[in-house]
Design an enzyme around this catalytic site. Structure first.
Site, PDB file in Angstrom:
ATOM      1  N   ALA A  85      14.068  16.331  20.538  1.00 28.65           N
ATOM      2  CA  ALA A  85      13.243  16.087  19.351  1.00 28.65           C
ATOM      3  C   ALA A  85      11.992  15.337  19.764  1.00 28.65           C
ATOM      4  O   ALA A  85      11.947  14.706  20.830  1.00 28.65           O
ATOM      5  CB  ALA A  85      14.015  15.239  18.329  1.00 28.65           C
ATOM      6  N   GLU A  86      10.987  15.422  18.933  1.00 29.85           N
ATOM      7  CA  GLU A  86       9.923  14.420  18.951  1.00 29.85           C
ATOM      8  C   GLU A  86      10.482  13.276  18.131  1.00 29.85           C
ATOM      9  O   GLU A  86      10.960  13.486  17.009  1.00 29.85           O
ATOM     10  CB  GLU A  86       8.649  14.979  18.318  1.00 29.85           C
ATOM     11  N   THR A 133      19.225  11.173  12.371  1.00 33.18           N
ATOM     12  CA  THR A 133      18.852   9.766  12.218  1.00 33.18           C
ATOM     13  C   THR A 133      19.111   9.268  10.791  1.00 33.18           C
ATOM     14  O   THR A 133      19.107  10.054   9.841  1.00 33.18           O
ATOM     15  CB  THR A 133      17.345   9.602  12.540  1.00 33.18           C
ATOM     16  N   ASP A 134      19.286   7.949  10.664  1.00 35.20           N
ATOM     17  CA  ASP A 134      19.450   7.365   9.327  1.00 35.20           C
ATOM     18  C   ASP A 134      18.136   7.391   8.536  1.00 35.20           C
ATOM     19  O   ASP A 134      18.129   7.185   7.324  1.00 35.20           O
ATOM     20  CB  ASP A 134      19.987   5.922   9.416  1.00 35.20           C
ATOM     21  N   GLU A 135      17.013   7.667   9.244  1.00 36.53           N
ATOM     22  CA  GLU A 135      15.712   7.613   8.560  1.00 36.53           C
ATOM     23  C   GLU A 135      15.568   8.704   7.507  1.00 36.53           C
ATOM     24  O   GLU A 135      14.694   8.614   6.640  1.00 36.53           O
ATOM     25  CB  GLU A 135      14.570   7.689   9.584  1.00 36.53           C
ATOM     26  N   TYR A 159       8.143  12.287  10.815  1.00 34.56           N
ATOM     27  CA  TYR A 159       9.316  12.341  11.699  1.00 34.56           C
ATOM     28  C   TYR A 159      10.592  12.532  10.891  1.00 34.56           C
ATOM     29  O   TYR A 159      11.372  13.463  11.125  1.00 34.56           O
ATOM     30  CB  TYR A 159       9.408  11.053  12.536  1.00 34.56           C
ATOM     31  N   ALA A 161      11.017  13.455   7.851  1.00 32.27           N
ATOM     32  CA  ALA A 161      11.028  14.703   7.068  1.00 32.27           C
ATOM     33  C   ALA A 161      11.404  15.881   7.965  1.00 32.27           C
ATOM     34  O   ALA A 161      12.155  16.777   7.548  1.00 32.27           O
ATOM     35  CB  ALA A 161       9.660  14.931   6.427  1.00 32.27           C
ATOM     36  N   SER A 162      10.906  15.864   9.200  1.00 35.70           N
ATOM     37  CA  SER A 162      11.243  16.983  10.102  1.00 35.70           C
ATOM     38  C   SER A 162      12.716  16.922  10.497  1.00 35.70           C
ATOM     39  O   SER A 162      13.375  17.962  10.631  1.00 35.70           O
ATOM     40  CB  SER A 162      10.330  16.970  11.335  1.00 35.70           C
ATOM     41  N   LYS A 163      13.257  15.715  10.673  1.00 33.52           N
ATOM     42  CA  LYS A 163      14.694  15.600  10.985  1.00 33.52           C
ATOM     43  C   LYS A 163      15.527  16.023   9.772  1.00 33.52           C
ATOM     44  O   LYS A 163      16.563  16.672   9.908  1.00 33.52           O
ATOM     45  CB  LYS A 163      15.053  14.165  11.401  1.00 33.52           C
ATOM     46  N   ASN A 188      19.180   2.743  14.626  1.00 38.74           N
ATOM     47  CA  ASN A 188      18.359   2.518  15.824  1.00 38.74           C
ATOM     48  C   ASN A 188      19.201   2.207  17.048  1.00 38.74           C
ATOM     49  O   ASN A 188      20.063   1.322  17.005  1.00 38.74           O
ATOM     50  CB  ASN A 188      17.434   1.322  15.599  1.00 38.74           C
ATOM     51  N   LYS A 198       9.012   2.122  22.465  1.00 38.20           N
ATOM     52  CA  LYS A 198       9.829   1.684  21.325  1.00 38.20           C
ATOM     53  C   LYS A 198      10.004   0.168  21.387  1.00 38.20           C
ATOM     54  O   LYS A 198       9.901  -0.442  22.460  1.00 38.20           O
ATOM     55  CB  LYS A 198      11.181   2.392  21.345  1.00 38.20           C
ATOM     56  N   LEU A 199      10.311  -0.450  20.230  1.00 43.89           N
ATOM     57  CA  LEU A 199      10.203  -1.910  20.097  1.00 43.89           C
ATOM     58  C   LEU A 199      10.876  -2.713  21.221  1.00 43.89           C
ATOM     59  O   LEU A 199      10.217  -3.553  21.856  1.00 43.89           O
ATOM     60  CB  LEU A 199      10.781  -2.345  18.735  1.00 43.89           C
TER      61      LEU A 199
HETATM   62  P1  NAD Z   1      13.460  10.726  23.234  1.00 47.52           P
HETATM   63  O1  NAD Z   1      12.099  10.915  22.647  1.00 47.52           O
HETATM   64  O2  NAD Z   1      13.695   9.607  24.177  1.00 47.52           O
HETATM   65  O3  NAD Z   1      13.903  12.068  23.997  1.00 47.52           O
HETATM   66  C1  NAD Z   1      13.682  13.343  23.482  1.00 47.52           C
HETATM   67  C2  NAD Z   1      13.906  14.356  24.597  1.00 47.52           C
HETATM   68  O4  NAD Z   1      13.724  15.665  24.043  1.00 47.52           O
HETATM   69  C3  NAD Z   1      12.906  14.223  25.762  1.00 47.52           C
HETATM   70  O5  NAD Z   1      13.599  14.305  26.990  1.00 47.52           O
HETATM   71  C4  NAD Z   1      11.979  15.414  25.586  1.00 47.52           C
HETATM   72  O6  NAD Z   1      11.452  15.897  26.821  1.00 47.52           O
HETATM   73  C5  NAD Z   1      12.907  16.423  24.935  1.00 47.52           C
HETATM   74  N1  NAD Z   1      12.176  17.429  24.145  1.00 47.52           N
HETATM   75  C6  NAD Z   1      11.209  17.198  23.222  1.00 47.52           C
HETATM   76  N2  NAD Z   1      10.754  18.364  22.736  1.00 47.52           N
HETATM   77  C7  NAD Z   1      11.467  19.339  23.336  1.00 47.52           C
HETATM   78  C8  NAD Z   1      11.495  20.757  23.229  1.00 47.52           C
HETATM   79  N3  NAD Z   1      10.653  21.398  22.400  1.00 47.52           N
HETATM   80  N4  NAD Z   1      12.370  21.455  23.986  1.00 47.52           N
HETATM   81  C9  NAD Z   1      13.224  20.812  24.826  1.00 47.52           C
HETATM   82  N5  NAD Z   1      13.237  19.476  24.982  1.00 47.52           N
HETATM   83  C10 NAD Z   1      12.371  18.744  24.245  1.00 47.52           C
HETATM   84  O7  NAD Z   1      14.424  10.659  21.983  1.00 47.52           O
HETATM   85  P2  NAD Z   1      15.773   9.796  21.782  1.00 47.52           P
HETATM   86  O8  NAD Z   1      15.414   8.451  21.315  1.00 47.52           O
HETATM   87  O9  NAD Z   1      16.626   9.966  22.979  1.00 47.52           O
HETATM   88  O10 NAD Z   1      16.430  10.569  20.552  1.00 47.52           O
HETATM   89  C11 NAD Z   1      17.311  11.681  20.763  1.00 47.52           C
HETATM   90  C12 NAD Z   1      17.769  12.218  19.422  1.00 47.52           C
HETATM   91  O11 NAD Z   1      18.446  11.205  18.700  1.00 47.52           O
HETATM   92  C13 NAD Z   1      16.626  12.688  18.537  1.00 47.52           C
HETATM   93  O12 NAD Z   1      17.023  13.866  17.884  1.00 47.52           O
HETATM   94  C14 NAD Z   1      16.444  11.552  17.536  1.00 47.52           C
HETATM   95  O13 NAD Z   1      15.966  12.030  16.302  1.00 47.52           O
HETATM   96  C15 NAD Z   1      17.863  11.041  17.417  1.00 47.52           C
HETATM   97  N6  NAD Z   1      18.002   9.611  17.074  1.00 47.52           N
HETATM   98  C16 NAD Z   1      17.356   8.655  17.815  1.00 47.52           C
HETATM   99  C17 NAD Z   1      17.544   7.315  17.502  1.00 47.52           C
HETATM  100  C18 NAD Z   1      16.908   6.223  18.322  1.00 47.52           C
HETATM  101  O14 NAD Z   1      17.044   5.038  17.979  1.00 47.52           O
HETATM  102  N7  NAD Z   1      16.236   6.520  19.434  1.00 47.52           N
HETATM  103  C19 NAD Z   1      18.355   6.948  16.409  1.00 47.52           C
HETATM  104  C20 NAD Z   1      18.983   7.957  15.677  1.00 47.52           C
HETATM  105  C21 NAD Z   1      18.808   9.281  16.027  1.00 47.52           C
END
Ligand code: NAD
Length: 355
Positions: A85-86, A133-135, A159, A161-163, A188, A198-199
């Site tokens: 994800a982004e 995500t909880d968002e 973000y 909305a896309s999730k 988080n 990130k923070l």
């Molecule tokens: P991150 O941004 O650290 O990592 C995202 C990864 O996805 C990267 O390695 C990136 O290269 C890859 N990626 C992005 N676009 C891509 C594409 N089009 N094709 C293939 N790979 C692609 O994100 P994260 O913090 O590890 O989050 C992972 C998941 O968990 C996400 O779906 C996010 O919404 C969810 N999430 C994150 C948190 C948090 O606190 N970080 C909390 C809840 C849920």
């Protein structure tokens, strides 16, 4: 029976932690890490698995339907764990397009390919686990109870909305086509391999370089923090015992406002520097090396547009149904995170100028 997993976004923060966790806990399973290596993806996050014969890496985009299809077929994948994800809210405010492309179109591409491979003919046993995500639930007032699974979706940023859109597509593929899906919505995360925009990692790496610690608004925004390995453990519970078509919220029961977190990190690092004199030589730009406190670096900045005020998770469903509870307290989780960042300067320094 051994599984064959495709883990998308495996070179990112949570994906990499998940792959390390899973490889250690399920050594007979095969893991294909699938990642486009955007600015947030880092191949080095997977280096510890380089000698593992059951692990392989595919450098590709989840929006590339043929590549996804071929990868699923080539590896006889029976389980997708979808992290790609982004993921950074600030970036979604300045450039939402990439969020729609990867989070919505990319998730749909994976679902389409999974349907094609898994539901053709007599079909096969499979699982599509979607990490969300909880968002998606929006923002809470001070006395509101935590987010529960039937909560109305009220995403406020591009973000979230896309999730939210991707969550709905996953649900629809279950109800319409019978795809065997589960979804988890987590609060988080923090821990090793956390990208330093990130923070928590931003504050740690800025303190070690003597740079300002930006705090949005008055710092009162509240998040519910979970150590990343506990998130991985929660996903494992859902994969092993979760009911198909269901959503499980995963949280740490651990609410902190942003300013309190930044102050905690400052105080913990101040204490580390006074306990370990060698740190001042390794990080000479840190305020502690010059005899002052990291708190002097705290700088309040203009608030994020549309900043959600509070998130909190009601994790009653996953704890009651699947006997889940986090292993780390915030104290132990933050201590492990600080250890990791202090010991892995070679990992985080090259990432600082990535855009
Ligand atoms: P991150 O941004 O650290 O990592 C995202 C990864 O996805 C990267 O390695 C990136 O290269 C890859 N990626 C992005 N676009 C891509 C594409 N089009 N094709 C293939 N790979 C692609 O994100 P994260 O913090 O590890 O989050 C992972 C998941 O968990 C996400 O779906 C996010 O919404 C969810 N999430 C994150 C948190 C948090 O606190 N970080 C909390 C809840 C849920």
């Amino acid at each position: 029976m051994a599984k064959s997993l495709l883990v998308t976004g495996a070179a990112g923060f949570i994906g990499a932690n998940f792959v390390h966790y899973w490889a250690a806990a399920h050594p007979d399973d095969t893991i294909v890490a699938y990642d486009a290596l955007t600015y947030a993806g880092n191949r080095a996050n997977l280096d510890p698995l380089s000698g593992n014969a059951r692990f392989s890496f595919v450098h590709a985009d989840i929006c590339d339907y043929d590549r996804v299809l071929n990868t699923l077929r080539e590896h006889d994948t029976d389980t997708i764990v979808h992290f790609a994800a982004e993921s950074h809210v600030d970036r979604s405010i300045t450039g939402p397009d990439a969020f729609i492309e990867t989070n919505v179109v990319g998730t749909h591409c994976l679902l389409k390919a999974a349907r094609e491979v898994w539901l053709a003919g007599d079909g096969m046993d499979h699982r599509f686990h979607h990490v969300s995500t909880d968002e998606v639930y929006g923002s809470l007032a001070p006395d509101d109870p935590g987010f529960f699974e039937e909560q109305k979706y009220e995403p406020n940023s591009p973000y979230s909305a896309s999730k939210a859109a991707s969550d709905h597509l996953v649900r629809a593929y279950h109800h319409t086509y019978g795809l065997q899906v589960t979804t988890s919505n987590c609060s988080n995360n923090y821990g090793p391999y956390h990208f330093p925009e990130k923070l928590i990692p931003l504050c740690i790496t800025n303190i070690l370089r003597g740079l300002p610690l930006p705090v949005y608004g008055d710092g009162s925004n509240i998040r519910d923090w979970l150590y990343v390995e506990d998130h991985c453990r929660g996903i494992e519970k859902v994969l092993e015992g979760g009911r198909l078509g269901e959503t499980y919220n995963i949280g740490g029961n651990n609410e902190w406002n942003n300013l309190a977190i930044v102050e905690l990190l400052c105080d913990q690092l101040d204490a580390r520097f006074s306990d370990e004199p060698g740190l001042s030589a390794r990080y000479p730009d840190a305020p502690q090396a010059g005899g002052t406190s990291a708190r002097d670096l705290i700088t309040f900045v203009e608030d994020r547009a549309g900043h959600d005020w509070r998130y909190a998770i009601d994790a009653g469903k996953i704890s009651g149904e699947l006997d889940y509870s986090p292993h780390e307290t915030f104290e132990t989780g933050i201590a492990r995170t600080l250890d990791w960042f202090l010991d892995n300067e070679d990992w985080w320094r090259p990432l600082l100028n990535r855009t």
